[in-house]
Scaffold this motif. Structure first.
Motif, PDB file in Angstrom:
ATOM      1  N   PHE A 187       0.837  -1.203   0.000  1.00  0.00           N
ATOM      2  CA  PHE A 187       0.000   0.000   0.000  1.00  0.00           C
ATOM      3  C   PHE A 187       0.869   1.248   0.000  1.00  0.00           C
ATOM      4  O   PHE A 187       0.604   2.214  -0.719  1.00  0.00           O
ATOM      5  CB  PHE A 187      -0.916   0.006   1.218  1.00  0.00           C
ATOM      6  N   LEU A 217      -3.555   3.334  -2.518  1.00  0.00           N
ATOM      7  CA  LEU A 217      -4.705   2.439  -2.425  1.00  0.00           C
ATOM      8  C   LEU A 217      -5.143   1.885  -3.777  1.00  0.00           C
ATOM      9  O   LEU A 217      -5.358   0.687  -3.934  1.00  0.00           O
ATOM     10  CB  LEU A 217      -5.878   3.163  -1.748  1.00  0.00           C
ATOM     11  N   LEU A 237      -6.733  -2.071   4.082  1.00  0.00           N
ATOM     12  CA  LEU A 237      -5.998  -0.854   4.415  1.00  0.00           C
ATOM     13  C   LEU A 237      -6.505  -0.278   5.723  1.00  0.00           C
ATOM     14  O   LEU A 237      -5.724   0.090   6.606  1.00  0.00           O
ATOM     15  CB  LEU A 237      -6.162   0.176   3.288  1.00  0.00           C
TER      16      LEU A 237
END
Lengths: 199, 199
Positions: free
Chosen positions: A27, A32, A62
């Motif tokens: 990430f 994202l 996330l």
DNA sequence: ACTACCTTGGACGTGTCGTCCAGTCGCGAC
DNA sequence: GTCGCGACTGGACGACACGTCCAAGGTAGT
């Protein structure tokens, strides 16, 4: 933070929990959207179908990682705020701890704010940030006002100022490096009316 | 800002240039990813194929809008910085102008930072932010140091602090409203060693 | 052995992206 | 007036990632 969202759908087994951390780097590297589920699967060694078995989607992965980080930060800053001292001293400690934390969790921290806009729509990370960071600052300011070590008219506004100062300073550190957190506490005074006592 | 990226592929005709602005609202409402090209086409009245005729993709449309905003901000702040006064006074003016600008361009400004992470990878918006905001602050600090109205040890660090303070304060205004920019210039001093002169 | 849940590979339908192209339009040159 | 050219556009297309689904294989408790 509403647990319903910040946590996986089902209780995450131990071995998954540890491996999912490896997703943070992915990430952090890609952001994202540029991160594909397959990338996460490859990086963590957890198959795609299994990821979907535990999480509704990648934003939730996330969110899970961020909320972990946020929880650590909350603990760290709460500890810093709990130590004895004047409000002013505690404020300084908070700022330093915060900067240390940013330094230690660079990529994740950057992500926390880079993606906060969208992640926040799923998770109330904003509330978590407030709880972890702003509220201790506010408390320290309040205490400083009470014990006479600070002079603050508007707690919320001042807390935002302090927060912003530390945040941007930390971000700058992430990009260029260097150590110069004294400015925050020392202030930008007139040469005469200096009031020393830094960091 | 490297022109190659911040500007459309081809010179944008007048009527397009004006209509493309309508895309800002869509971006502001949905964020970069949730915004579909078709949405932009609908909102601006510019057909999809035409959008692709002028821009390589939607990020570039966003980048174009942001760089416009950035350019306006550069002008506004440069003007504020150009007026006479001590460094300290100019710094105060900069902060106030900046907050005013945030208030006036709320959605776009929020976008500027929400999406900065990704947009920045295509465009050097970060450099634009520095040029528009940080560098005037740095200059005011330097001048304040020279004319004795400020006492700054590390310009870059102090500029980051001021920037962060104003930024977060502005963001808070966007969310809750209220007017409390005095804190920034007034500072958080000890009750005794106050040094008045706010905003 | 039976049951219940965990785990996974792989196929699938959906939506958006960005590309491509053929056709239309407006306009200046000849 | 008609030719050529670039601007402009509708629509079709292939690619890709998402999230869903399922069936097969494991594992554990009873």
């Amino acid at each position: 933070m509403s647990e319903a969202f910040t946590n996986p759908i089902r209780p995450l087994p131990q071995d998954m929990a540890s491996r999912i951390d490896l997703a943070a780097q992915v990430f952090a590297d890609n952001g994202l959207d540029a991160t594909r589920i397959d990338d996460l699967a490859k990086a963590t060694g957890i198959p795609r179908a299994t990821l979907y078995y535990y999480f509704p989607g990648k934003e939730h992965i996330l969110a899970h990682l961020l909320s972990l980080t946020l929880r650590q930060m909350t603990a760290k800053l709460a500890a810093a705020a709990a130590e004895p001292g004047t409000g002013r001293e505690r404020l300084a400690r908070l700022a330093r701890e915060h900067l240390v934390f940013i330094g230690a969790h660079g990529p994740t921290y950057r992500l926390l704010f880079a993606e906060l806009g969208r992640a926040a729509s799923l998770v109330d990370i904003a509330a978590g940030v407030d709880l972890a960071i702003v509220s201790p600052i506010r408390q320290a300011l309040r205490d400083g006002q009470d014990d006479g070590s600070l002079d603050v008219a508007d707690m919320s506004a001042a807390a935002a100022v302090v927060y912003g100062a530390v945040l941007v300073t930390g971000m700058q550190h992430l990009l260029v490096g260097g150590d110069r957190d004294q400015v925050i506490m020392r202030g930008i005074g007139t040469p005469i009316a200096r009031r020393g006592r830094r960091s």
